[in-house]
Design an enzyme around this catalytic site. Structure first.
Site, PDB file in Angstrom:
ATOM      1  N   HIS A  69     -24.476  -7.615   8.149  1.00 20.38           N
ATOM      2  CA  HIS A  69     -25.854  -7.441   7.705  1.00 20.38           C
ATOM      3  C   HIS A  69     -26.817  -8.417   8.378  1.00 20.38           C
ATOM      4  O   HIS A  69     -28.033  -8.211   8.330  1.00 20.38           O
ATOM      5  CB  HIS A  69     -25.947  -7.543   6.170  1.00 20.38           C
ATOM      6  CG  HIS A  69     -25.876  -8.929   5.621  1.00 20.38           C
ATOM      7  ND1 HIS A  69     -24.727  -9.480   5.089  1.00 20.38           N
ATOM      8  CD2 HIS A  69     -26.819  -9.904   5.499  1.00 20.38           C
ATOM      9  CE1 HIS A  69     -24.972 -10.700   4.662  1.00 20.38           C
ATOM     10  NE2 HIS A  69     -26.233 -10.989   4.902  1.00 20.38           N
TER      11      HIS A  69
ATOM     12  N   ASP B 268     -18.418  -6.261   6.123  1.00 19.25           N
ATOM     13  CA  ASP B 268     -19.554  -7.121   6.458  1.00 19.25           C
ATOM     14  C   ASP B 268     -19.185  -8.189   7.480  1.00 19.25           C
ATOM     15  O   ASP B 268     -19.665  -9.314   7.425  1.00 19.25           O
ATOM     16  CB  ASP B 268     -20.144  -7.767   5.209  1.00 19.25           C
ATOM     17  CG  ASP B 268     -21.592  -8.224   5.423  1.00 19.25           C
ATOM     18  OD1 ASP B 268     -22.235  -7.715   6.358  1.00 19.25           O
ATOM     19  OD2 ASP B 268     -22.065  -9.098   4.675  1.00 19.25           O
TER      20      ASP B 268
ATOM     21  N   ASN C  36     -27.885 -18.440   4.792  1.00 19.64           N
ATOM     22  CA  ASN C  36     -26.515 -18.950   4.891  1.00 19.64           C
ATOM     23  C   ASN C  36     -25.526 -17.871   5.321  1.00 19.64           C
ATOM     24  O   ASN C  36     -24.391 -18.174   5.699  1.00 19.64           O
ATOM     25  CB  ASN C  36     -26.042 -19.511   3.550  1.00 19.64           C
ATOM     26  CG  ASN C  36     -26.363 -20.978   3.361  1.00 19.64           C
ATOM     27  OD1 ASN C  36     -27.123 -21.338   2.478  1.00 19.64           O
ATOM     28  ND2 ASN C  36     -25.791 -21.832   4.199  1.00 19.64           N
ATOM     29  N   SER C  37     -25.932 -16.602   5.221  1.00 18.89           N
ATOM     30  CA  SER C  37     -25.027 -15.505   5.536  1.00 18.89           C
ATOM     31  C   SER C  37     -24.438 -15.670   6.935  1.00 18.89           C
ATOM     32  O   SER C  37     -25.163 -15.895   7.905  1.00 18.89           O
ATOM     33  CB  SER C  37     -25.763 -14.168   5.463  1.00 18.89           C
ATOM     34  OG  SER C  37     -26.162 -13.888   4.153  1.00 18.89           O
TER      35      SER C  37
ATOM     36  N   ILE D 275     -24.657 -13.918  -2.503  1.00 18.60           N
ATOM     37  CA  ILE D 275     -24.817 -14.717  -3.709  1.00 18.60           C
ATOM     38  C   ILE D 275     -25.101 -13.767  -4.868  1.00 18.60           C
ATOM     39  O   ILE D 275     -25.501 -12.617  -4.670  1.00 18.60           O
ATOM     40  CB  ILE D 275     -25.956 -15.752  -3.609  1.00 18.60           C
ATOM     41  CG1 ILE D 275     -27.314 -15.049  -3.407  1.00 18.60           C
ATOM     42  CG2 ILE D 275     -25.689 -16.739  -2.510  1.00 18.60           C
ATOM     43  CD1 ILE D 275     -28.494 -15.999  -3.448  1.00 18.60           C
TER      44      ILE D 275
ATOM     45  N   GLY E 151      -3.361   9.161   1.502  1.00 17.72           N
ATOM     46  CA  GLY E 151      -3.396  10.616   1.520  1.00 17.72           C
ATOM     47  C   GLY E 151      -3.436  11.230   0.139  1.00 17.72           C
ATOM     48  O   GLY E 151      -2.823  12.272  -0.095  1.00 17.72           O
ATOM     49  N   ILE E 152      -4.184  10.610  -0.780  1.00 18.06           N
ATOM     50  CA  ILE E 152      -4.241  11.123  -2.161  1.00 18.06           C
ATOM     51  C   ILE E 152      -5.681  11.180  -2.639  1.00 18.06           C
ATOM     52  O   ILE E 152      -6.577  10.547  -2.070  1.00 18.06           O
ATOM     53  CB  ILE E 152      -3.426  10.250  -3.135  1.00 18.06           C
ATOM     54  CG1 ILE E 152      -3.984   8.812  -3.169  1.00 18.06           C
ATOM     55  CG2 ILE E 152      -1.959  10.254  -2.767  1.00 18.06           C
ATOM     56  CD1 ILE E 152      -3.304   7.916  -4.193  1.00 18.06           C
TER      57      ILE E 152
END
Length: 482
Positions: free
Chosen positions: A130, A160, A233-234, A252, A293-294
């Site tokens: 992001h 992310d 801070n990301s 956060i 596969g369900i």
């Protein structure tokens, strides 16, 4: 924003205990110099002394001197189309008639974040998807002041994680370690660029591990920490006291919104997961995920009563596709999955999250309830279908490319497949299909994913009506494909 205790103070209290009390007891008022004890006076001034009674005070500074050069500031720019002030302002004839300049209605948006250099020789920087999503240009500022243009390597919105590369010499990197060794209560330090202030260090502990169930954040297995994490801070580093990367700061929690700042609940992507995704992005540019596969559904009170279940915990298997890992392992429709690889499965979303975090080829040990008995089955994940060309599905869809819906949107309750591209003047384009349309139904039957769309078109139905969700307003409608 409420300040959190500084790490040096907490560590000091934990490590030297009564020494703090002794220092307080030895303080002497300046107005009463005679009362001073006959020993060397403590230095007067701001901050603590380097040593007390010959014992050095603990400090994170030596470790941070090695870490901070590897944490970078990331700045991105992108052009965003601005909605016209008049409903006809986008019409070329209208603009020409009224003498309006033919200038695109756009603005340049800038954003900031952080990143971590994890390979000094090749210049690889780990950050959040992001942080760089939609960016036309990405620049990186190093701790020594150098600013460089970055090359995009790849990103994975579902975890992310993103990787960029910078062409620089004399770089420092932070070593990645196995985050599975973390324990609740371990001290950690977050480094990043909050609010664009510049490189900032905060500290705290690991508050929880394996956090999931947060809406809109894709596949989740977060480290929770009370180290202060704020906007900007990301993508920054979460390190242990040895200066090793244990996580990548990503989000956060604040009921007032992220711009309100930190309230002591921050989340980081574990380094083990980030490393695995990064290696796939560097080698192939994409991330391949596995599937059992369900199809499953939530257990309602009525289902629990009908199956004589003691609780509503688990994921009810409603379909097992032929030739899939689940079918080969013996899983059946009607089974209830209550755990996967030792992790509780309380609902289908939990199973889907575990499935999405595991790499292709990994064995998944399932604990299954069947007819009052508990079974253990061990399917091995096979690659999940992630992209389909419309021409291979049906001639009426020629020119369209369909992809799986990002997991972060599924976390918000959406389902279906997304149109990722439309070739101009193609049959799909002439039929009215647009890029970013979300296909949610085919002939008024729900479409959950790519596999569901492919199976629905196996019989080449003579009539094709697509149920769509389009645009930011999430307008629903139907489109007849001819």
């Amino acid at each position: 924003m409420r300040p959190i205790p500084q790490f040096a103070s907490m560590l000091l209290a934990a490590m030297v205990g009564g020494l703090v009390v002794a220092c307080m007891r030895d303080e002497v008022p300046l107005a009463d110099p005679i009362a001073a004890p006959a020993r060397a006076a403590l230095p007067i001034g701001g901050g603590l002394p380097a040593a007390v009674d010959g014992q050095p005070l603990p400090s994170l500074a030596p470790m941070l001197e090695q870490v901070t050069p590897a944490v970078v500031n990331i700045y991105t720019t992108q052009r965003i189309r601005v909605r016209a002030t008049h409903p006809l302002a986008d019409d070329p004839f209208f603009r020409r008639f009224f003498g309006m300049p033919n200038i695109p209605q756009e603005r340049v948006a800038q954003s900031l974040g952080s990143g971590v250099i994890v390979d000094a020789e090749r210049g690889y920087v780990l950050t959040n998807h992001h942080v760089i999503e939609g960016a036309e240009s990405v620049s990186v500022t190093l701790a020594d002041g150098r600013t460089l243009e970055a090359e995009f390597i790849g990103s994975d919105p579902d975890t992310d994680v993103a990787v960029i590369r910078i062409p620089a010499e004399d770089l420092s990197a932070i070593p990645l370690v196995d985050s599975n060794a973390l324990r609740v209560g371990d001290f950690v330090v977050a480094v990043g660029n909050p609010f664009g202030l510049g490189q900032t260090v905060t500290s705290g502990i690991v508050s929880a591990l394996g956090r999931s169930g947060l809406r809109g954040l894709g596949y989740q297995n977060f480290i929770q920490t009370d180290a202060s994490i704020n906007p900007g801070n990301s993508g920054g580093a979460l390190v242990n006291l040895r200066g090793e990367l244990v996580g990548v700061n990503t989000a956060i929690f604040n009921p007032g919104g992220s711009r309100e700042g930190n309230i002591g609940i921050g989340f980081a992507i574990p380094s083990s997961l980030a490393s695995e995704v990064m290696n796939q992005l560097i080698s192939t540019g994409t991330v391949q995920r596995g599937t059992l596969g369900i199809q499953t559904r939530r257990i309602t009170p009525e289902i629990a009563q009908a199956l004589n279940l003691g609780s509503r915990r688990g994921a009810l298997v409603t379909e097992v596709r032929d030739g899939t890992p689940a079918a080969e392992s013996g899983l059946r429709a009607g089974d209830v999955i209550v755990s996967a690889n030792g992790q509780r499965v309380d609902e289908p979303a939990a199973l889907h999250n575990i499935e999405g975090l595991l790499p292709v080829g990994r064995e998944v040990v399932l604990e299954v309830l069947r007819d009052g008995r508990t079974l253990s089955l061990s399917p091995i994940l096979q690659p999940r279908l992630t992209l389909l060309e419309g021409a291979r599905l049906d001639p009426r869809l020629a020119g369209a490319t369909f992809v799986e819906l990002d997991e972060r949107y599924r976390q918000q309750g959406l389902s279906g497949v997304r149109v990722s591209a439309i070739e101009p003047n193609s049959r799909a384009a002439r039929n009215g299909l647009r890029e970013d349309d979300l296909v949610v139904q085919l002939n008024r039957r729900n479409v959950a994913d790519l596999e569901g769309l492919r199976r629905a078109l196996d019989d080449a139905p003579p009539q094709m009506i697509l149920g769509l969700v389009r645009g930011r307003g999430a307008i629903r409608g139907e489109l007849a494909m001819r």
